[in-house]
Design a protein around this motif. Structure first.
Motif, PDB file in Angstrom:
ATOM      1  N   ALA A  77     -24.906  66.389  19.067  1.00 23.03           N
ATOM      2  CA  ALA A  77     -24.537  65.034  18.673  1.00 23.03           C
ATOM      3  C   ALA A  77     -23.758  64.332  19.793  1.00 23.03           C
ATOM      4  O   ALA A  77     -24.005  63.157  20.096  1.00 23.03           O
ATOM      5  N   LYS A  78     -22.828  65.048  20.437  1.00 22.41           N
ATOM      6  CA  LYS A  78     -22.060  64.473  21.544  1.00 22.41           C
ATOM      7  C   LYS A  78     -22.963  64.139  22.729  1.00 22.41           C
ATOM      8  O   LYS A  78     -22.829  63.089  23.356  1.00 22.41           O
ATOM      9  N   LEU A  79     -23.893  65.047  23.031  1.00 26.97           N
ATOM     10  CA  LEU A  79     -24.812  64.815  24.154  1.00 26.97           C
ATOM     11  C   LEU A  79     -25.756  63.649  23.868  1.00 26.97           C
ATOM     12  O   LEU A  79     -26.039  62.843  24.763  1.00 26.97           O
ATOM     13  N   VAL A 116     -37.085  59.488  31.119  1.00 28.12           N
ATOM     14  CA  VAL A 116     -35.976  59.857  31.988  1.00 28.12           C
ATOM     15  C   VAL A 116     -35.342  61.144  31.477  1.00 28.12           C
ATOM     16  O   VAL A 116     -35.495  61.509  30.313  1.00 28.12           O
ATOM     17  N   THR A 117     -34.635  61.804  32.363  1.00 30.60           N
ATOM     18  CA  THR A 117     -33.834  62.971  32.009  1.00 30.60           C
ATOM     19  C   THR A 117     -32.410  62.687  32.458  1.00 30.60           C
ATOM     20  O   THR A 117     -32.176  62.399  33.632  1.00 30.60           O
ATOM     21  N   VAL A 118     -31.488  62.735  31.515  1.00 28.22           N
ATOM     22  CA  VAL A 118     -30.080  62.496  31.811  1.00 28.22           C
ATOM     23  C   VAL A 118     -29.407  63.860  31.919  1.00 28.22           C
ATOM     24  O   VAL A 118     -29.539  64.707  31.040  1.00 28.22           O
ATOM     25  N   LYS A 119     -28.667  64.068  33.015  1.00 26.11           N
ATOM     26  CA  LYS A 119     -27.981  65.341  33.273  1.00 26.11           C
ATOM     27  C   LYS A 119     -26.491  65.196  32.937  1.00 26.11           C
ATOM     28  O   LYS A 119     -25.905  64.129  33.143  1.00 26.11           O
ATOM     29  N   PHE A 120     -25.887  66.314  32.444  1.00 25.29           N
ATOM     30  CA  PHE A 120     -24.480  66.320  32.042  1.00 25.29           C
ATOM     31  C   PHE A 120     -23.770  67.550  32.591  1.00 25.29           C
ATOM     32  O   PHE A 120     -24.375  68.602  32.768  1.00 25.29           O
ATOM     33  N   PHE A 124     -19.637  67.085  29.038  1.00 23.57           N
ATOM     34  CA  PHE A 124     -20.523  66.048  28.496  1.00 23.57           C
ATOM     35  C   PHE A 124     -20.492  64.748  29.294  1.00 23.57           C
ATOM     36  O   PHE A 124     -20.924  63.709  28.818  1.00 23.57           O
ATOM     37  N   ALA A 125     -19.975  64.787  30.516  1.00 24.56           N
ATOM     38  CA  ALA A 125     -19.980  63.610  31.385  1.00 24.56           C
ATOM     39  C   ALA A 125     -21.341  63.525  32.072  1.00 24.56           C
ATOM     40  O   ALA A 125     -21.890  64.535  32.530  1.00 24.56           O
ATOM     41  N   THR A 126     -21.880  62.325  32.139  1.00 29.85           N
ATOM     42  CA  THR A 126     -23.170  62.111  32.789  1.00 29.85           C
ATOM     43  C   THR A 126     -23.035  62.323  34.290  1.00 29.85           C
ATOM     44  O   THR A 126     -22.152  61.747  34.934  1.00 29.85           O
ATOM     45  N   THR A 127     -23.922  63.152  34.844  1.00 28.40           N
ATOM     46  CA  THR A 127     -23.889  63.405  36.290  1.00 28.40           C
ATOM     47  C   THR A 127     -25.077  62.785  37.010  1.00 28.40           C
ATOM     48  O   THR A 127     -25.093  62.741  38.230  1.00 28.40           O
TER      49      THR A 127
END
Length: 141
Positions: A77-79, A116-120, A124-127
């Motif tokens: 849920a957080k991601l 897209v692919t979002v990396k963390f 849980f911070a977006t990198t």
């Protein structure tokens, strides 16, 4: 035909008859082999096409790559919330651990439909945000 005339087939030596028979048998075998190879080639081509095509569940909830597992519960849920913050109006297909160095990744599509692919990181911070569904990291040597 009279008694002095011989049939044309009687003049053919057994060697010639054997050679003709072998040629006929070879032609039959060649035809069968060609038919079998054509069918086999069609199967191989479709198998290769299937291997190159995207995974059937690329947009599904299951992890596609080895070494990655789907994240569930509170962490998921957080991601998802972080992914939607990084890509407003997008749709999250799944969140999972990442085999390429980030702690987690979210596979999703933007509002315009591009993937897209979002990396963390582990907090849980977006990198980063990469185009596509994630092709994976470099091939090991």
């Amino acid at each position: 035909m009279n008694d002095t005339q011989q049939s044309p087939w009687r003049r053919v030596s057994p060697r010639v008859a054997g050679a003709v028979g072998l040629l006929a048998a070879g032609a039959d075998a060649g035809g069968i082999l060609a038919g079998t190879l054509s069918a086999s080639a069609a199967t191989t081509i479709s198998s290769v096409s299937a291997a190159v095509a995207p995974a059937a569940n690329a947009h599904g909830p299951n992890a596609v790559r080895a070494g990655e597992t789907v994240v569930t519960g509170d962490t998921a849920a957080k991601l998802k919330a972080a992914a939607l913050k990084a890509v407003p109006g997008g749709t999250v297909y799944r969140v999972e651990t990442d085999a390429d160095g980030a702690a987690y990744e979210a596979h999703m599509s933007k509002a315009d439909g591009t993937e897209v692919t979002v990396k963390f990181d582990k907090n849980f911070a977006t990198t980063g945000t990469l185009a596509g569904m994630g092709a994976g990291g470099p091939v090991p040597r």
